[in-house]
Design an enzyme around this catalytic site. Structure first.
Site, PDB file in Angstrom:
ATOM      1  N   ASP A 105      16.387  56.817  -6.611  1.00 53.67           N
ATOM      2  CA  ASP A 105      16.723  55.770  -7.562  1.00 53.67           C
ATOM      3  C   ASP A 105      15.610  54.734  -7.513  1.00 53.67           C
ATOM      4  O   ASP A 105      15.073  54.429  -6.436  1.00 53.67           O
ATOM      5  CB  ASP A 105      18.052  55.111  -7.212  1.00 53.67           C
ATOM      6  CG  ASP A 105      19.260  55.917  -7.661  1.00 53.67           C
ATOM      7  OD1 ASP A 105      19.084  57.091  -8.049  1.00 53.67           O
ATOM      8  OD2 ASP A 105      20.386  55.384  -7.603  1.00 53.67           O
TER       9      ASP A 105
ATOM     10  N   ASP B 172      17.977  50.859 -11.626  1.00 55.54           N
ATOM     11  CA  ASP B 172      18.150  52.158 -10.980  1.00 55.54           C
ATOM     12  C   ASP B 172      17.330  53.245 -11.661  1.00 55.54           C
ATOM     13  O   ASP B 172      16.922  54.217 -11.022  1.00 55.54           O
ATOM     14  CB  ASP B 172      19.621  52.574 -11.004  1.00 55.54           C
ATOM     15  CG  ASP B 172      20.518  51.616 -10.249  1.00 55.54           C
ATOM     16  OD1 ASP B 172      19.997  50.673  -9.624  1.00 55.54           O
ATOM     17  OD2 ASP B 172      21.748  51.806 -10.286  1.00 55.54           O
TER      18      ASP B 172
ATOM     19  N   HIS C 199      20.046  51.888  -2.168  1.00 56.81           N
ATOM     20  CA  HIS C 199      19.341  50.809  -2.852  1.00 56.81           C
ATOM     21  C   HIS C 199      18.941  49.692  -1.890  1.00 56.81           C
ATOM     22  O   HIS C 199      19.755  48.894  -1.444  1.00 56.81           O
ATOM     23  CB  HIS C 199      20.159  50.242  -4.016  1.00 56.81           C
ATOM     24  CG  HIS C 199      20.425  51.257  -5.085  1.00 56.81           C
ATOM     25  ND1 HIS C 199      21.290  51.015  -6.137  1.00 56.81           N
ATOM     26  CD2 HIS C 199      19.956  52.521  -5.269  1.00 56.81           C
ATOM     27  CE1 HIS C 199      21.342  52.095  -6.915  1.00 56.81           C
ATOM     28  NE2 HIS C 199      20.536  53.017  -6.396  1.00 56.81           N
TER      29      HIS C 199
ATOM     30  N   ASP D   3      17.353  47.079  -2.593  1.00 55.37           N
ATOM     31  CA  ASP D   3      17.290  45.745  -3.196  1.00 55.37           C
ATOM     32  C   ASP D   3      18.544  44.914  -2.971  1.00 55.37           C
ATOM     33  O   ASP D   3      18.638  43.789  -3.483  1.00 55.37           O
ATOM     34  CB  ASP D   3      16.952  45.826  -4.686  1.00 55.37           C
ATOM     35  CG  ASP D   3      18.038  46.470  -5.525  1.00 55.37           C
ATOM     36  OD1 ASP D   3      18.870  47.215  -4.972  1.00 55.37           O
ATOM     37  OD2 ASP D   3      18.052  46.236  -6.752  1.00 55.37           O
TER      38      ASP D   3
ATOM     39  N   CYS E 189      19.962  44.386  -9.952  1.00 55.63           N
ATOM     40  CA  CYS E 189      20.334  45.715 -10.449  1.00 55.63           C
ATOM     41  C   CYS E 189      20.434  45.750 -11.972  1.00 55.63           C
ATOM     42  O   CYS E 189      20.071  46.738 -12.604  1.00 55.63           O
ATOM     43  CB  CYS E 189      21.678  46.141  -9.860  1.00 55.63           C
ATOM     44  SG  CYS E 189      21.629  46.549  -8.105  1.00 55.63           S
TER      45      CYS E 189
END
Length: 398
Positions: free
Chosen positions: A207, A132, A256, A258, A377
């Protein structure tokens, strides 16, 4: 399967600073090139962030009372201990694969409040998610201007490492630090039937986990932590060598990319079936939850295999404070274009990765999931073998 793009290397000397040994200290261009060095996060001293509208927009509604009741306090110590043990095992597995593992300097605790001229916060958060905070493009490591007040000082545990990488030839950029005044947030935000970000365009925020890399192409989304101002800043900073694509997803709680849209090898794209992409002219349908759904992709992915992340089996006894259980099967870490770190309890995911031609490495991570992410993460790839190259067809990359 026909691979998209030629993978032709582009000789950019500015991205190839090297250490005395001949290999670059920092070098990463994709999510799947062979991993050589990685930062793994730490849950030591983790604290519950304060209740704030920026969290309300993304935290599961069933967990809102937890944040209201526990804001500023340390997370349950038994949960922290179990998560720390899982992180240590992950480090052992990575070292066993010949990968150098680095860790942040966690402070005594994040449960101390702080104040700036623009805001007060009851506490920080943690150093659990380097993905992040940091992102690598070539030989440059960038500190992200994250949008939560509880994460204002989260760059600090990584500074010693970043200074070391800089001393070995890497480029180091800290994006403009946001003020995080009330002007950044839509204080009256309420969930609606369509996506409406809780962050305004007052200043650039993003982020680092909001971006995934496919060589010269970078994919991102607008979310509750990433605004257009932030995307524009990164696009201009990276310059003409990169194309930054903004995708839209069927996701009102966007945060996010991902855990939603993950290129895991050249020609193979892992997607979260609950949040299909809505951008592009390449259309396909799939069945999920007993109904047919449509997935769209940009033209550059027309020859790629689309892999649907299997439905996770995380039991309700696991307190998912920050995220949905889909991080357990979608938020994976690639060690190369075959080896993939997968949550050890997700038997279907392990089986599916084998069917898809990958080599899954099971690692237990259910005690870490409550902190808001999984393997991708919890890590930041600092160095991968490989060079900057145009992987996707450039003429149709939009």
């Amino acid at each position: 399967m026909r691979r998209a793009g030629s993978g032709r290397a582009i000789p950019l000397a500015c991205r190839q600073h090297r250490r005395a040994s001949g290999s670059p200290a920092v070098n990463s261009h994709t999510e799947w090139d062979p991993l050589e060095e990685v930062i793994v996060g730490s849950v030591d001293g983790a604290a519950v962030p304060e209740w704030h509208v920026s969290g309300k927009a993304v935290w599961p509604p069933g967990q809102h009372q937890f944040f209201k009741d526990n804001q500023g306090r340390p997370f349950p110590p038994d949960l922290v201990a179990r998560a720390a043990s899982e992180l240590e095992y992950l480090c052992e597995v990575l070292r066993g694969e010949g990968i150098t593992v680095r860790r942040p300097e966690a402070p005594m605790g994040f449960d101390k409040g702080y104040e700036t001229p623009d805001f007060k916060s009851k506490s920080g958060l943690y150093a659990a998610m380097p993905r992040d905070v940091l992102i690598v493009f070539g030989n440059e490591i960038i500190e992200a201007p994250m949008a939560w007040r509880s994460r204002f000082f989260e760059y600090r545990p990584y500074r010693k490492l970043i200074k070391e990488y800089f001393s070995k030839g890497a480029k180091w950029t800290a994006a403009p630090k946001p003020l995080m005044s009330d002007d950044l947030y839509n204080s009256a935000w309420e969930k609606s039937g369509s996506f409406d970000s809780v962050v305004t365009e007052f200043e650039p925020v993003f982020d680092a986990a909001e971006f995934v890399r496919v060589g010269a192409d970078v994919f991102t989304q607008l979310s509750h932590v990433t605004n257009q101002f932030g995307i524009d800043w990164l696009r201009r900073h990276l310059g003409p060598d990169y194309t930054v694509h903004v995708l839209d997803f069927d996701d009102r709680n966007g945060m996010h990319i991902d855990g939603t849209f993950i290129p895991i090898a050249e020609g193979k794209l892992l997607v979260n079936p609950t949040k299909p992409c809505l951008t592009g002219n390449v259309r396909t349908t799939f069945m999920h939850g007993g109904r047919e759904r449509e997935l769209r992709l940009p033209e550059c992915f027309k020859d790629w295999d689309v892999l649907l992340a299997p439905t996770p089996t995380v039991p309700s006894s696991v307190p998912l404070y920050f995220t949905s259980p889909w991080t357990a099967t979608a938020n994976v870490l690639m060690l190369d274009d075959k080896k993939v770190i997968v949550e050890a309890n997700e038997a279907e995911a392990i089986a599916r990765f084998k069917e898809w031609g990958f080599l899954p490495i099971p690692v237990p991570f259910r005690s870490f999931l409550p902190f808001g992410g999984s393997f991708h993460c919890a890590t930041c790839d600092v160095r991968r073998k490989g060079s900057f190259r145009q992987i996707l067809p450039k003429a149709n990359a939009g």
